[in-house]
Design an enzyme around this catalytic site. Structure first.
Site, PDB file in Angstrom:
ATOM      1  N   ARG A 216      73.184 -27.412  22.536  1.00 47.38           N
ATOM      2  CA  ARG A 216      71.861 -27.704  21.141  1.00 47.38           C
ATOM      3  C   ARG A 216      70.920 -26.433  20.973  1.00 47.38           C
ATOM      4  O   ARG A 216      70.892 -26.413  19.625  1.00 47.38           O
ATOM      5  CB  ARG A 216      71.078 -29.183  22.081  1.00 47.38           C
ATOM      6  CG  ARG A 216      70.171 -29.709  20.551  1.00 47.38           C
ATOM      7  CD  ARG A 216      70.322 -28.639  19.364  1.00 47.38           C
ATOM      8  NE  ARG A 216      70.680 -30.225  18.443  1.00 47.38           N
ATOM      9  CZ  ARG A 216      71.887 -29.808  17.961  1.00 47.38           C
ATOM     10  NH1 ARG A 216      71.374 -28.586  17.070  1.00 47.38           N
ATOM     11  NH2 ARG A 216      72.900 -30.453  17.431  1.00 47.38           N
TER      12      ARG A 216
ATOM     13  N   ASP B 280      49.995 -10.015  -7.024  1.00 52.58           N
ATOM     14  CA  ASP B 280      49.754 -11.617  -6.636  1.00 52.58           C
ATOM     15  C   ASP B 280      49.958 -12.509  -7.335  1.00 52.58           C
ATOM     16  O   ASP B 280      48.815 -12.304  -8.794  1.00 52.58           O
ATOM     17  CB  ASP B 280      49.124 -12.016  -5.985  1.00 52.58           C
ATOM     18  CG  ASP B 280      49.275 -13.163  -4.959  1.00 52.58           C
ATOM     19  OD1 ASP B 280      50.546 -13.082  -4.191  1.00 52.58           O
ATOM     20  OD2 ASP B 280      48.180 -13.769  -4.818  1.00 52.58           O
TER      21      ASP B 280
ATOM     22  N   LYS C 271      44.076  -7.562   1.725  1.00 54.31           N
ATOM     23  CA  LYS C 271      43.955  -8.751   0.833  1.00 54.31           C
ATOM     24  C   LYS C 271      42.436  -8.774   0.037  1.00 54.31           C
ATOM     25  O   LYS C 271      41.217  -8.123   0.647  1.00 54.31           O
ATOM     26  CB  LYS C 271      44.283  -9.756   1.656  1.00 54.31           C
ATOM     27  CG  LYS C 271      45.867  -9.181   1.786  1.00 54.31           C
ATOM     28  CD  LYS C 271      46.488 -10.330   2.886  1.00 54.31           C
ATOM     29  CE  LYS C 271      46.941 -11.682   1.940  1.00 54.31           C
ATOM     30  NZ  LYS C 271      47.900 -11.619   1.733  1.00 54.31           N
TER      31      LYS C 271
ATOM     32  N   LYS D 287      54.947 -15.063   7.420  1.00 55.12           N
ATOM     33  CA  LYS D 287      55.297 -16.267   7.334  1.00 55.12           C
ATOM     34  C   LYS D 287      56.060 -16.966   8.584  1.00 55.12           C
ATOM     35  O   LYS D 287      57.089 -17.265   7.581  1.00 55.12           O
ATOM     36  CB  LYS D 287      54.847 -16.872   5.576  1.00 55.12           C
ATOM     37  CG  LYS D 287      54.139 -16.825   4.819  1.00 55.12           C
ATOM     38  CD  LYS D 287      53.922 -16.983   4.215  1.00 55.12           C
ATOM     39  CE  LYS D 287      52.263 -16.740   2.879  1.00 55.12           C
ATOM     40  NZ  LYS D 287      52.726 -17.354   1.874  1.00 55.12           N
TER      41      LYS D 287
ATOM     42  N   GLU E  85      46.293  -5.904  -2.050  1.00 57.90           N
ATOM     43  CA  GLU E  85      46.530  -6.583  -3.143  1.00 57.90           C
ATOM     44  C   GLU E  85      45.661  -6.600  -4.277  1.00 57.90           C
ATOM     45  O   GLU E  85      44.668  -7.076  -3.943  1.00 57.90           O
ATOM     46  CB  GLU E  85      46.515  -8.011  -1.758  1.00 57.90           C
ATOM     47  CG  GLU E  85      46.952  -9.296  -2.914  1.00 57.90           C
ATOM     48  CD  GLU E  85      46.469 -10.723  -2.401  1.00 57.90           C
ATOM     49  OE1 GLU E  85      47.626 -11.221  -1.386  1.00 57.90           O
ATOM     50  OE2 GLU E  85      45.487 -11.800  -2.409  1.00 57.90           O
TER      51      GLU E  85
END
Length: 295
Positions: A111, A229, A178, A146, A208
């Site tokens: 597994r 973006d 950002k 992510k 960004e």
């Protein structure tokens, strides 16, 4: 007529240092306090078997070294013969690898081996789908941060196996300014100038933007990469013209197999997707009993 055999997409293997701790932790989690009580109760200790890992659906393989590590941590004497190395495309029924040796060790490691392979092959397969959709353009597919905590190196490896490339691995290897950085720093100029003063000469600065006005301001200051973006293809095309080759262009947001071709056609250099690591479906792989073997 059978289809021609495709050459595997070449991907450099990961060092064992990245693989063994994750696989060992997964085995410890699965074995718990008493080990595999089902297998120990039903399979004789000396039994030997041969099994195969078989693809149940179309996809691209990644994670074989994780599976190999799982089996060999259970029993170093297990033999693993790979037929479809990482980077290979498979169809339903294809045998990916064969494992031979102590039957208890094989079944107990099954597994964990399949969990790693299914997940990483799913990442590679999702990446392959986007990479194929942008063929004929200059755009390259890349991943993001992510990722599953603790598995970033493995998932980014799977992206490479799928034909993509890697974005930054963490907060320490590139500057990515950002919207929140800009707001708290007091504006885009203040953010870029502070970053430029702090960053070493080997560190790139990416900024960004989500409007063309912001992009014009950033290009007036200067940076190495601009992250465009959530822009429409028409806006992206205008953005690429504004940049005019003065920086690398990266598009992100709303990237799917259906939309990525139009995004690539705008002339951007990179297209980043978080979906390929955080939401890629697991590739269905199974472990099938093949035969008992002599002790």
């Amino acid at each position: 007529m059978s289809l021609p055999e495709l050459e595997p997409h070449h991907v450099e293997p990961l060092a064992a240092l990245f693989i063994e701790p994750a696989v060992r932790a997964a085995l410890i989690e699965d074995l718990g306090r008493a080990g595999d009580i089902t297998t120990e109760a039903t399979i004789p200790a000396a039994a030997k078997a041969r099994v195969v890992i078989r693809a149940r659906e179309d996809g691209r393989i990644a994670g074989l070294d994780c599976a190999r590590t799982a089996f060999r941590l259970m029993d170093p004497a297990l033999r693993v013969a790979v037929q479809k190395p990482d980077g290979s495309d498979v169809m339903p029924g294809d045998i990916v690898a064969a494992i031979e040796g102590n039957a208890r060790a094989i079944i107990t490691g099954e597994r964990v081996a399949l969990n790693f392979m299914g997940h990483l092959s799913g990442v590679a397969t999702a990446t392959r789908a986007l990479a194929r959709a942008v063929e004929g353009t200059k755009a390259r597919i890349c991943c993001t941060r992510k990722t599953t905590p603790g598995l970033r190196a493995l998932e980014k490896y799977a992206v490479r196996a799928g034909g993509g490339m890697n974005h930054r691995f963490g907060l320490d290897d590139a500057v990515l300014i950002k919207d929140n950085h800009i707001a708290i720093a007091g504006g885009v100029r203040a953010a870029i100038e502070s970053a430029r003063a702090r960053a070493g000469h080997m560190v790139k600065i990416e900024v960004e933007v989500d409007t063309l006005d912001q992009l014009e301001e950033v290009m007036g200051i200067g940076c190495e990469v601009v992250l465009l973006d959530n822009m429409s293809p028409d806006t992206l095309r205008k953005a690429v013209k504004i940049v005019g080759g003065r920086a690398i262009t990266e598009a992100s947001g709303r990237v799917t197999v259906e939309t990525v071709g139009a995004i690539a056609a705008t002339g951007v250099d990179l297209i980043s997707s978080g979906w390929i690591t955080h939401s890629a479906p697991c590739l269905d792989l199974g472990l099938d009993f093949d035969s008992l073997t002599a002790s």
